[in-house]
Design a protein around this motif. Sequence first.
Motif, PDB file in Angstrom:
ATOM      1  N   ARG A 249      -9.138   5.188 -30.164  1.00 14.68           N
ATOM      2  CA  ARG A 249      -9.381   3.881 -29.544  1.00 14.68           C
ATOM      3  C   ARG A 249      -8.953   3.915 -28.076  1.00 14.68           C
ATOM      4  N   GLN A 250      -9.911   3.617 -27.210  1.00 11.12           N
ATOM      5  CA  GLN A 250      -9.625   3.598 -25.775  1.00 11.12           C
ATOM      6  C   GLN A 250      -9.967   2.256 -25.143  1.00 11.12           C
ATOM      7  N   LEU A 251     -10.150   1.263 -25.976  1.00 11.56           N
ATOM      8  CA  LEU A 251     -10.512  -0.066 -25.467  1.00 11.56           C
ATOM      9  C   LEU A 251      -9.423  -1.060 -25.833  1.00 11.56           C
ATOM     10  N   PHE A 252      -8.956  -1.789 -24.853  1.00  6.30           N
ATOM     11  CA  PHE A 252      -7.929  -2.796 -25.073  1.00  6.30           C
ATOM     12  C   PHE A 252      -8.465  -4.140 -24.594  1.00  6.30           C
ATOM     13  N   ILE A 253      -8.326  -5.146 -25.411  1.00  7.06           N
ATOM     14  CA  ILE A 253      -8.832  -6.483 -25.091  1.00  7.06           C
ATOM     15  C   ILE A 253      -7.644  -7.408 -24.839  1.00  7.06           C
ATOM     16  N   PHE A 254      -7.653  -8.040 -23.700  1.00  6.74           N
ATOM     17  CA  PHE A 254      -6.614  -9.016 -23.355  1.00  6.74           C
ATOM     18  C   PHE A 254      -7.215 -10.411 -23.516  1.00  6.74           C
ATOM     19  N   ARG A 255      -6.761 -11.114 -24.510  1.00  4.74           N
ATOM     20  CA  ARG A 255      -7.375 -12.392 -24.849  1.00  4.74           C
ATOM     21  C   ARG A 255      -6.667 -13.583 -24.209  1.00  4.74           C
ATOM     22  N   ASN A 256      -5.391 -13.489 -23.989  1.00  6.35           N
ATOM     23  CA  ASN A 256      -4.627 -14.624 -23.481  1.00  6.35           C
ATOM     24  C   ASN A 256      -4.556 -14.557 -21.946  1.00  6.35           C
ATOM     25  N   ILE A 257      -5.704 -14.676 -21.320  1.00  4.80           N
ATOM     26  CA  ILE A 257      -5.795 -14.511 -19.868  1.00  4.80           C
ATOM     27  C   ILE A 257      -6.617 -15.654 -19.282  1.00  4.80           C
ATOM     28  N   ILE A 258      -6.184 -16.127 -18.145  1.00  2.00           N
ATOM     29  CA  ILE A 258      -6.949 -17.143 -17.417  1.00  2.00           C
ATOM     30  C   ILE A 258      -7.186 -16.636 -15.990  1.00  2.00           C
ATOM     31  N   SER A 259      -8.232 -17.154 -15.370  1.00  2.00           N
ATOM     32  CA  SER A 259      -8.541 -16.781 -13.997  1.00  2.00           C
ATOM     33  C   SER A 259      -7.745 -17.646 -13.034  1.00  2.00           C
ATOM     34  N   SER A 260      -7.415 -17.081 -11.881  1.00  2.00           N
ATOM     35  CA  SER A 260      -6.647 -17.847 -10.896  1.00  2.00           C
ATOM     36  C   SER A 260      -7.502 -18.918 -10.226  1.00  2.00           C
ATOM     37  N   HIS A 261      -8.830 -18.699 -10.210  1.00  2.00           N
ATOM     38  CA  HIS A 261      -9.754 -19.667  -9.621  1.00  2.00           C
ATOM     39  C   HIS A 261     -11.050 -19.659 -10.417  1.00  2.00           C
ATOM     40  N   VAL A 262     -11.868 -20.667 -10.208  1.00  2.00           N
ATOM     41  CA  VAL A 262     -13.151 -20.729 -10.909  1.00  2.00           C
ATOM     42  C   VAL A 262     -14.238 -19.981 -10.142  1.00  2.00           C
ATOM     43  N   GLN A 263     -14.008 -19.693  -8.860  1.00  2.50           N
ATOM     44  CA  GLN A 263     -14.992 -18.978  -8.059  1.00  2.50           C
ATOM     45  C   GLN A 263     -14.597 -17.512  -7.911  1.00  2.50           C
ATOM     46  N   THR A 264     -15.603 -16.673  -7.647  1.00  5.21           N
ATOM     47  CA  THR A 264     -15.393 -15.223  -7.644  1.00  5.21           C
ATOM     48  C   THR A 264     -14.447 -14.769  -6.535  1.00  5.21           C
ATOM     49  N   GLN A 265     -14.759 -15.143  -5.298  1.00  4.61           N
ATOM     50  CA  GLN A 265     -13.986 -14.606  -4.171  1.00  4.61           C
ATOM     51  C   GLN A 265     -12.506 -14.952  -4.229  1.00  4.61           C
ATOM     52  N   PRO A 266     -12.140 -16.235  -4.347  1.00  9.50           N
ATOM     53  CA  PRO A 266     -10.701 -16.531  -4.403  1.00  9.50           C
ATOM     54  C   PRO A 266     -10.012 -15.948  -5.624  1.00  9.50           C
ATOM     55  N   SER A 267     -10.767 -15.802  -6.728  1.00  7.41           N
ATOM     56  CA  SER A 267     -10.180 -15.215  -7.928  1.00  7.41           C
ATOM     57  C   SER A 267      -9.865 -13.736  -7.712  1.00  7.41           C
TER      58      SER A 267
END
Length: 319
Positions: A249-267
């Motif tokens: 297994r070489q795939l790890f899923i991080f489920r408890n994550i949120i983005s810092s912003h809703v837009q791509t650049q600032p995130s």
Amino acid sequence: MNFFPFTQRPVLGIAFALLFPWLIALILVPDVHESEGNTRIVWSIILIGLVSCVRLFPMVHLIMSALILAGSIDLLYAIAFHGVFSTSTFEAIAATNPSEALEFIPAYATGTNVVALMVYLGMSIWLWQKITPMKPTRSTLIWFIISLILLILVSLRMADGKVRDSLFGVISAGVTYQQANQGIAQEVQHRQALVNSYQQNHEVTLLANAPKTLIVVIGESMNRNHLTLNGYPRDTSPNLAAQLHAQQRQLFIFRNIISSHVQTQPSLRYALTLASLYDNTDPFQSLSIIDLANLAGVQTWWLSNQQPLRGSLTAIAKQ
């Protein structure tokens, strides 16, 4: 006897040079912004007021030359591409070599383009030659005062950074492109200074067992709820799902994550740097993963299908 006394005033000459390319774009281009027309009307009022009251004909010739040149470019671009000039256009021009340019010109030197350009140039130059100084009257003085007030308001908007909505056509795109280039160059220098400062006090090295090649793939516009990996019924990510169930297994899923912003650049400013919203660190004052990799002696490449002038991401990529 002059059968066209109105053409001797600067009203018609300046208004035609400014508004005709916009009217053609309004017909041919599906997404012309209303603000473009408003800006051209405001500048028509400003320039007509100034030319009417200031008896410096070299300035009149300079203004008309600039308007006709910019109008010709806007007109041809609207007819050839059914679009309006933008910073993206200047980016494409900057990335074009002379050989490509020579191939490009004949391809779009069509009869329609040539006729439209000749009509525009002919009318503009004819009206330009008809312009004569207007006698100072109360109405011209009022127009001059209105022009000055509008010019001050436009200048204040430009000083506030709203250049794109304060100018028009190829002029607006050119100024915005130049400002974006200068801003990126300044941020690249700033980030290099951050790296140099960090290097004086810290040493970054790779672990002995670290992988020799690392590939970081950044995607966007994807909803995590539409991935098979997260329980979506359709098979939308078969290759990733196969990795999840593989013996090694070489795939790890991080489920408890949120983005810092809703837009791509600032995130991405936070995702690609050591900055964090939790401790209020500034991404502009934080090293990026590219900086750290370079400090550790790793060769880095940045491949992107995004446009070049994209603020912080471009500055990070250029390190």
